[in-house]
Design a protein around this motif. Structure first.
Motif, PDB file in Angstrom:
ATOM      1  N   ARG A 141     -19.737   3.455   0.093  1.00 13.43           N
ATOM      2  CA  ARG A 141     -18.551   3.273  -0.733  1.00 13.43           C
ATOM      3  C   ARG A 141     -18.288   1.787  -0.849  1.00 13.43           C
ATOM      4  O   ARG A 141     -18.763   0.993  -0.041  1.00 13.43           O
ATOM      5  CB  ARG A 141     -17.347   3.957  -0.094  1.00 13.43           C
ATOM      6  CG  ARG A 141     -17.581   5.433   0.162  1.00 13.43           C
ATOM      7  CD  ARG A 141     -16.328   6.077   0.668  1.00 13.43           C
ATOM      8  NE  ARG A 141     -15.581   5.163   1.500  1.00 13.43           N
ATOM      9  CZ  ARG A 141     -14.278   4.992   1.404  1.00 13.43           C
ATOM     10  NH1 ARG A 141     -13.605   5.633   0.478  1.00 13.43           N
ATOM     11  NH2 ARG A 141     -13.652   4.169   2.194  1.00 13.43           N
ATOM     12  N   SER A 142     -17.483   1.404  -1.783  1.00 13.38           N
ATOM     13  CA  SER A 142     -17.284  -0.028  -2.004  1.00 13.38           C
ATOM     14  C   SER A 142     -16.709  -0.690  -0.760  1.00 13.38           C
ATOM     15  O   SER A 142     -16.967  -1.848  -0.476  1.00 13.38           O
ATOM     16  CB  SER A 142     -16.356  -0.246  -3.200  1.00 13.38           C
ATOM     17  OG  SER A 142     -15.138   0.437  -2.987  1.00 13.38           O
ATOM     18  N   LYS A 179     -13.097   8.045   6.601  1.00 11.15           N
ATOM     19  CA  LYS A 179     -11.990   7.828   7.546  1.00 11.15           C
ATOM     20  C   LYS A 179     -12.153   6.526   8.337  1.00 11.15           C
ATOM     21  O   LYS A 179     -11.801   6.460   9.523  1.00 11.15           O
ATOM     22  CB  LYS A 179     -11.873   9.034   8.488  1.00 11.15           C
ATOM     23  CG  LYS A 179     -11.423  10.298   7.745  1.00 11.15           C
ATOM     24  CD  LYS A 179     -11.240  11.467   8.698  1.00 11.15           C
ATOM     25  CE  LYS A 179     -10.018  11.286   9.598  1.00 11.15           C
ATOM     26  NZ  LYS A 179      -9.799  12.470  10.468  1.00 11.15           N
ATOM     27  N   SER A 180     -12.653   5.497   7.668  1.00  9.78           N
ATOM     28  CA  SER A 180     -12.896   4.228   8.365  1.00  9.78           C
ATOM     29  C   SER A 180     -11.652   3.720   9.080  1.00  9.78           C
ATOM     30  O   SER A 180     -11.719   3.277  10.227  1.00  9.78           O
ATOM     31  CB  SER A 180     -13.356   3.155   7.377  1.00  9.78           C
ATOM     32  OG  SER A 180     -14.653   3.411   6.943  1.00  9.78           O
ATOM     33  N   GLN A 181     -10.512   3.760   8.407  1.00  5.29           N
ATOM     34  CA  GLN A 181      -9.306   3.183   9.026  1.00  5.29           C
ATOM     35  C   GLN A 181      -8.921   3.932  10.292  1.00  5.29           C
ATOM     36  O   GLN A 181      -8.520   3.318  11.279  1.00  5.29           O
ATOM     37  CB  GLN A 181      -8.136   3.162   8.029  1.00  5.29           C
ATOM     38  CG  GLN A 181      -8.213   2.008   7.037  1.00  5.29           C
ATOM     39  CD  GLN A 181      -8.225   0.624   7.707  1.00  5.29           C
ATOM     40  OE1 GLN A 181      -7.660   0.426   8.768  1.00  5.29           O
ATOM     41  NE2 GLN A 181      -8.887  -0.345   7.087  1.00  5.29           N
ATOM     42  N   GLU A 182      -9.062   5.260  10.267  1.00  9.81           N
ATOM     43  CA  GLU A 182      -8.751   6.033  11.477  1.00  9.81           C
ATOM     44  C   GLU A 182      -9.717   5.655  12.606  1.00  9.81           C
ATOM     45  O   GLU A 182      -9.332   5.553  13.770  1.00  9.81           O
ATOM     46  CB  GLU A 182      -8.853   7.540  11.196  1.00  9.81           C
ATOM     47  CG  GLU A 182      -7.692   8.094  10.379  1.00  9.81           C
ATOM     48  CD  GLU A 182      -7.873   7.869   8.868  1.00  9.81           C
ATOM     49  OE1 GLU A 182      -8.813   7.151   8.468  1.00  9.81           O
ATOM     50  OE2 GLU A 182      -7.053   8.420   8.103  1.00  9.81           O
ATOM     51  N   VAL A 233     -13.868   7.104  20.733  1.00  7.43           N
ATOM     52  CA  VAL A 233     -13.398   6.823  19.374  1.00  7.43           C
ATOM     53  C   VAL A 233     -13.493   8.084  18.523  1.00  7.43           C
ATOM     54  O   VAL A 233     -12.582   8.405  17.744  1.00  7.43           O
ATOM     55  CB  VAL A 233     -14.213   5.670  18.744  1.00  7.43           C
ATOM     56  CG1 VAL A 233     -13.864   5.511  17.265  1.00  7.43           C
ATOM     57  CG2 VAL A 233     -13.958   4.358  19.502  1.00  7.43           C
ATOM     58  N   ALA A 234     -14.594   8.814  18.686  1.00  7.67           N
ATOM     59  CA  ALA A 234     -14.780  10.059  17.929  1.00  7.67           C
ATOM     60  C   ALA A 234     -13.657  11.035  18.256  1.00  7.67           C
ATOM     61  O   ALA A 234     -13.034  11.620  17.352  1.00  7.67           O
ATOM     62  CB  ALA A 234     -16.138  10.673  18.268  1.00  7.67           C
ATOM     63  N   GLN A 235     -13.385  11.172  19.531  1.00  9.09           N
ATOM     64  CA  GLN A 235     -12.350  12.092  19.974  1.00  9.09           C
ATOM     65  C   GLN A 235     -10.983  11.720  19.396  1.00  9.09           C
ATOM     66  O   GLN A 235     -10.275  12.541  18.831  1.00  9.09           O
ATOM     67  CB  GLN A 235     -12.279  12.035  21.494  1.00  9.09           C
ATOM     68  CG  GLN A 235     -11.717  13.273  22.138  1.00  9.09           C
ATOM     69  CD  GLN A 235     -12.159  13.347  23.598  1.00  9.09           C
ATOM     70  OE1 GLN A 235     -12.534  12.325  24.183  1.00  9.09           O
ATOM     71  NE2 GLN A 235     -12.128  14.520  24.189  1.00  9.09           N
ATOM     72  N   ARG A 236     -10.622  10.445  19.523  1.00  9.90           N
ATOM     73  CA  ARG A 236      -9.292  10.049  19.075  1.00  9.90           C
ATOM     74  C   ARG A 236      -9.137  10.070  17.562  1.00  9.90           C
ATOM     75  O   ARG A 236      -8.072  10.388  17.037  1.00  9.90           O
ATOM     76  CB  ARG A 236      -8.938   8.661  19.610  1.00  9.90           C
ATOM     77  CG  ARG A 236      -7.530   8.272  19.222  1.00  9.90           C
ATOM     78  CD  ARG A 236      -6.963   7.130  19.989  1.00  9.90           C
ATOM     79  NE  ARG A 236      -6.897   7.359  21.425  1.00  9.90           N
ATOM     80  CZ  ARG A 236      -6.179   6.611  22.264  1.00  9.90           C
ATOM     81  NH1 ARG A 236      -5.458   5.611  21.799  1.00  9.90           N
ATOM     82  NH2 ARG A 236      -6.174   6.844  23.551  1.00  9.90           N
ATOM     83  N   THR A 239     -21.428  10.832  12.848  1.00 14.49           N
ATOM     84  CA  THR A 239     -20.998  10.105  11.647  1.00 14.49           C
ATOM     85  C   THR A 239     -20.730   8.646  11.983  1.00 14.49           C
ATOM     86  O   THR A 239     -21.130   7.733  11.256  1.00 14.49           O
ATOM     87  CB  THR A 239     -19.699  10.726  11.062  1.00 14.49           C
ATOM     88  OG1 THR A 239     -19.912  12.110  10.833  1.00 14.49           O
ATOM     89  CG2 THR A 239     -19.283  10.017   9.788  1.00 14.49           C
ATOM     90  N   ILE A 240     -20.059   8.425  13.106  1.00 16.00           N
ATOM     91  CA  ILE A 240     -19.760   7.048  13.514  1.00 16.00           C
ATOM     92  C   ILE A 240     -21.053   6.297  13.788  1.00 16.00           C
ATOM     93  O   ILE A 240     -21.254   5.178  13.294  1.00 16.00           O
ATOM     94  CB  ILE A 240     -18.844   7.050  14.760  1.00 16.00           C
ATOM     95  CG1 ILE A 240     -17.512   7.740  14.417  1.00 16.00           C
ATOM     96  CG2 ILE A 240     -18.593   5.620  15.237  1.00 16.00           C
ATOM     97  CD1 ILE A 240     -16.563   7.869  15.606  1.00 16.00           C
TER      98      ILE A 240
END
Lengths: 200, 200
Positions: A13-14, A20-23, A45-48, A55-56
């Motif tokens: 993406r641009s 959900k990058s920001q999350e 990080v995945a959990q939270r 994906t991460i």
């Protein structure tokens, strides 16, 4: 500098990250502030963030890479370069932003944790370096406009001016651990622009 | 080896520490730089300095207390306030000392480790705060003399001037991780004394 740039792959993406990058960034920085670099894990990080670990990992192959992306991409640490019409005003706005970064939660914990961790982790140190380079690049228009307005000589050194001001805030808050006085920002900027030496 | 030195505990000096204080401080700061605050132990200091652990505990009841004493008492971090005859000269000497502290081993490792650890340890944070307060107190004569010479207004703010200069060095070295240019010190001091704003 041979830092790999993330988001250079196909189908990106641009903004260069999953939806959900920001999350993901928020969770990364929160966990850094809470647990330090050693305690930060992609699993955590995945959990939270509620995003699958794979994906991460697809976007950021290590926690160092993830943290580097979070430091420059997170809204919490975002910097909007000011344009107040004067160099004094712009520098005051920049320094107020640094003071807020260092003193207002949640970013204060993040900044201080990242600094502390960077001194022990060469991998994180690279990303802290990138964070500061990224910020300076965003601050440069302030100085270009000041030169154009005749407020600064053309050979002024923006990095030096930023380091004097932002460094004073870091030293006062993180090392001296003293509160920032009400007029700290205006006096720091006045000193750097007009000098502390006696006029006579 | 530490057992052989057991008799040292009776060799109290008037300065408020055992006879081998400097060896103890050196060992403390070296271990901090090598292992971080978590890895620093009074046992390890005893082993490296060759001073009995009970002697160290008699003077400093915790590793935090020991580190606090080492930060302000160690030769490695000693500051001799300059007296060059001019404020520009004195501030350049002070800033050169900060740059040396941050870039020359072994103090560079110590300074950066102490900073990193302070961000995670409230106990160490107290001692880092004391370290900076102690240094400012030693730097004050520079400003008093400058005011007496008419180089500074009587209401000048020494802490602000020190924080601008020393903060710039910390930011450049520890956070940006960039080398200090040859003229960094003289330009930083000139800017703080005379201002970066265009003359016109």
């Amino acid at each position: 500098m041979s830092e790999e740039r993330h988001g250079v792959r196909h189908g990106v993406r641009s903004s260069g990250g999953p939806r959900k990058s920001q999350e993901i960034f928020d969770a990364t920085l929160e966990l850094l502030a809470e647990k330090g670099y050693e305690g930060l894990t992609v699993e955590g990080v995945a959990q939270r963030s509620g995003v699958n670990k794979t994906t991460i990992y697809r976007w950021w192959p290590s926690k160092g890479a993830l943290l580097g992306a979070a430091l420059t991409g997170a809204r919490q640490l975002d910097l909007q370069p000011p344009d107040t019409g004067s160099l004094q005003g712009d520098l005051e706005a920049l320094l107020h932003a640094v003071v807020a970064l260092l003193t207002a939660p949640p970013s204060s914990g993040i900044a201080v944790s990242a600094l502390g961790a960077a001194t022990h982790s060469p991998e994180l140190a690279v990303h802290v370096r990138e964070f500061f380079a990224d910020r300076l690049a965003r601050e440069l228009p302030v100085f270009d406009r000041a030169i154009a307005r005749g407020e600064l000589e053309a050979d002024a050194d923006p990095m030096l001016l930023v380091d004097l001001l932002a460094g004073a805030a870091w030293l006062r808050v993180v090392l001296r651990q003293l509160p920032i006085e009400k007029d700290f920002v205006s006096r720091a900027v006045s000193t750097v622009l007009h000098g502390a030496g006696a006029a006579g």
